[in-house]
Design an enzyme around this catalytic site. Structure first.
Site, short mmCIF file in Angstrom:
data_model
loop_
_atom_site.label_atom_id
_atom_site.label_comp_id
_atom_site.label_asym_id
_atom_site.label_seq_id
_atom_site.Cartn_x
_atom_site.Cartn_y
_atom_site.Cartn_z
N SER A 1 41.39 -100.43 -27.66
CA SER A 1 41.69 -99.75 -28.92
C SER A 1 41.58 -98.24 -28.73
O SER A 1 42.34 -97.66 -27.98
CB SER A 1 40.78 -100.27 -30.03
OG SER A 1 41.45 -100.26 -31.26
N LYS B 1 44.36 -108.20 -35.01
CA LYS B 1 43.25 -107.28 -35.23
C LYS B 1 42.04 -108.03 -35.76
O LYS B 1 41.67 -107.96 -36.93
CB LYS B 1 43.64 -106.14 -36.16
CG LYS B 1 42.77 -104.91 -35.94
CD LYS B 1 42.94 -104.38 -34.53
CE LYS B 1 41.86 -103.37 -34.18
NZ LYS B 1 41.94 -102.94 -32.79
#
Length: 585
Positions: free
Chosen positions: A384, A188
């Site tokens: 995402s 991330k």
């Protein structure tokens, strides 16, 4: 006092009269002058200037007053591609000229456009290109042309892809402005710049793989158009062997090194225009507007709804550049209830955003697909949160260069307590219960609060992975192994099961028609945004936004840094967002 009151009343009256007169003139002009079209003359050439084309979908609005005052020239890339398709059979159009093209469109959008130009060429008409200089992205599009011209004093940028990421850990230590990061997913990288001074091995691994995958796709397309082996293209990029016009011509990346007047004279010769007469030109914006207003209406009652989801995902109504649950959920409900709509195509171009809003849209799609097929078409990004709203569709299409995946979530909490201490500011809280105080950026983060927030992040991550697993018919462990916030190209994503097929919007529409068993259909674009009259006034020339002025003064690249800071300020709640600052050059 009475005299002063009369003066003030007169001044106000004059001001009101001027404003009413001003808007009356605008309204009359919009009503009576808004339908003007530019005629398409015989033997015309379309000039493909994409400066004003920013999105797949230009948007439409429920309020008719908003439509009256909207920019009539605003069109989307999907409209442009439809116009190029129409130009194939338009006897007045002889070719397309890509002239000094500059665009903010992404590589996946360029791929769709290249496909349309390839199809146009197969009709027997020409596509020529001229530039004073070519950026690498511009050359990718222009390489589709039959003949490519380059200015003798220009240059061609052809060196492979790169991506630059800025890191702020030292800045935080020195300034006292600290970003508390709570995340799930080792990849991330959206928050890595606040945690480290350099790129992690995991982040470098994913970006390297992504860039190599995208470059492979780009070079293969150029290789096919220019008849140059991919190995040779890599050799040219490594050695910067096309950096001057003469070198570019020698390597067969361009055909002719000449000034623009020579280019136009060559088109005149192609069209058999003699003497001093100029050849007929029409801009792509004008031609697209003509195509929108004159295109034959499909008589079939069956429709395929195309719902465009563009921009970051935020709460609220949304707009052309923001995906909000208001417009998205309403569009899905309207298409679901419309008996003429047989299937829905969701066109996504988004790096993600609010996890809560993503879940609300996901839920609406889950309800909708029980009634009608939902097919996803991915543009430049569907990452995402963008992938969150895609994962439960009946079928998912992506371009080879689409950036997708990034299945991971994070939270960012700005904390100024180190800075406050440096300045001699002390903040204390009084509370009735152990956890009753809200988060304060001027107090060090409480470990219990951090633990509760991490618990929320983990819960959303587990929900995200579960949704993907159910939608893609995979196990939780299978999704988790390719998740962790890692990003993938479309070429990679199809191999690991995140997408079903490689293809563009037209392919997704055809698949939606196939699943719904309809052969004759028209398309209907959504959303219709509930935009107010005040929103439109803010877009008029005299009400230019401060952002537009700043961008003009400091330049687009510097403005991107300001935008990154603004995005951080707007982020509320847990985020399902693309990697931070991933700008491929």
């Amino acid at each position: 006092m009475k005299f002063l009151g009369n003066v003030i009343a007169n001044v106000i009256g004059i001001f009101v009269f001027i404003m009413l007169f001003f808007f009356g003139v605008i309204l009359i002009g919009a009503i009576f002058g808004g339908e003007d079209t530019v005629s398409v003359k015989a033997d015309s050439v379309i000039e493909l200037d994409l400066k004003k084309i920013n999105n797949d979908y230009a948007g439409k609005y429920k309020d008719p007053w908003v439509t009256v005052f909207s920019d009539k020239k605003e069109v989307g890339l999907s409209d442009v591609i439809n116009a190029i398709e129409a130009a194939k059979t338009d006897d007045n159009i002889k070719g397309i000229s890509i002239l000094n093209d500059e665009s903010s469109l992404g590589l996946a959008q360029y791929k769709d456009l290249r496909n349309a130009l390839e199809s146009f060429k197969k009709s027997g008409k020409f596509v020529w290109a001229y530039a004073n200089s070519f950026s690498q992205k511009e050359y990718y599009l222009n390489s589709v042309a039959n003949t490519i011209y380059l200015n003798p004093a220009g240059d061609l940028d052809f060196k492979g892809l790169s991506s630059e990421v800025m890191f702020f850990k030292d800045f935080q230590d020195k300034s006292g402005i600290h970003m508390e990061v709570i995340r799930h997913g080792k990849y991330k990288s959206a928050v890595e710049p606040f945690l480290e001074n350099k790129m992690s091995d995991a982040n470098r691994e994913q970006i390297t793989a992504l860039l190599n995958s995208i470059w492979t796709n780009v070079s293969e397309d150029i290789s096919k158009s220019r008849n140059i082996p991919v190995a040779k293209l890599n050799e040219i990029a490594n050695g910067l062997l096309a950096r001057t016009p003469e070198m570019a011509k020698r390597e067969n990346l361009v055909d002719i090194v000449a000034y623009e007047d020579v280019y136009h004279n060559a088109i005149k010769k192609q069209l058999k225009v003699t003497g001093d007469d100029d050849y007929n030109k029409i801009s792509i914006l004008d031609y697209t507007q003509n195509n929108i207003t004159t295109a034959l209406t499909n008589t079939s009652s069956d429709q395929i709804a195309i719902i465009y989801a563009q921009g970051e995902i935020e709460s609220g109504e949304g707009d052309v550049t923001v995906i909000g649950e208001g417009a998205m959920r309403r569009s899905l409900q309207e298409a679901r209830k419309d008996e003429d709509v047989k299937a829905i195509v969701l066109r996504i171009d988004s790096p993600g955003g609010s996890a809560l809003t993503s879940d609300l849209i996901w839920r609406e799609i889950e309800i909708t697909k029980k009634v009608k097929p939902v097919v996803v078409s991915m543009g430049n990004y569907a990452a995402s949160g963008g992938y969150y709203i895609a994962c439960n569709a009946n079928k998912i299409f992506a371009e080879k260069n689409t950036i997708t995946g990034s299945i991971g979530v994070f939270g960012i909490l700005p904390n100024f307590s180190p800075l406050a201490n440096k300045l001699g500011i002390n903040t204390e809280q009084v509370k009735t219960h152990e956890n009753s105080a809200n988060y304060s950026p001027f107090v060090p983060v409480d470990e219990k609060f951090k633990a509760f927030t991490l618990e929320g992040v983990e819960k959303i991550y587990n929900t995200f992975v579960t949704h993907v697993a159910q939608g893609r018919k995979m196990t939780f462990a299978q999704v988790d192994s390719i998740a962790q916030g890692r990003v993938w190209s479309g070429s990679q994503a199809i191999k690991i099961g995140l997408v079903d097929k490689i293809g563009g919007l037209d392919d997704a529409i055809a698949e939606a028609a196939r699943i719904s068993k309809t052969k004759s259909y028209s398309t209907q674009n959504y959303p219709e945004y509930e935009k107010t009259f005040n929103d439109v006034l803010s877009g008029l020339p005299f009400a230019k936004s401060k952002e537009a002025f700043i961008k003009e003064e400091i330049g687009a690249e510097n403005y991107m840094l300001i935008e990154q800071v603004k995005r951080l300020q707007k982020q509320k709640g847990v985020q399902a967002m693309m990697p931070f600052g991933l700008n491929i050059k």
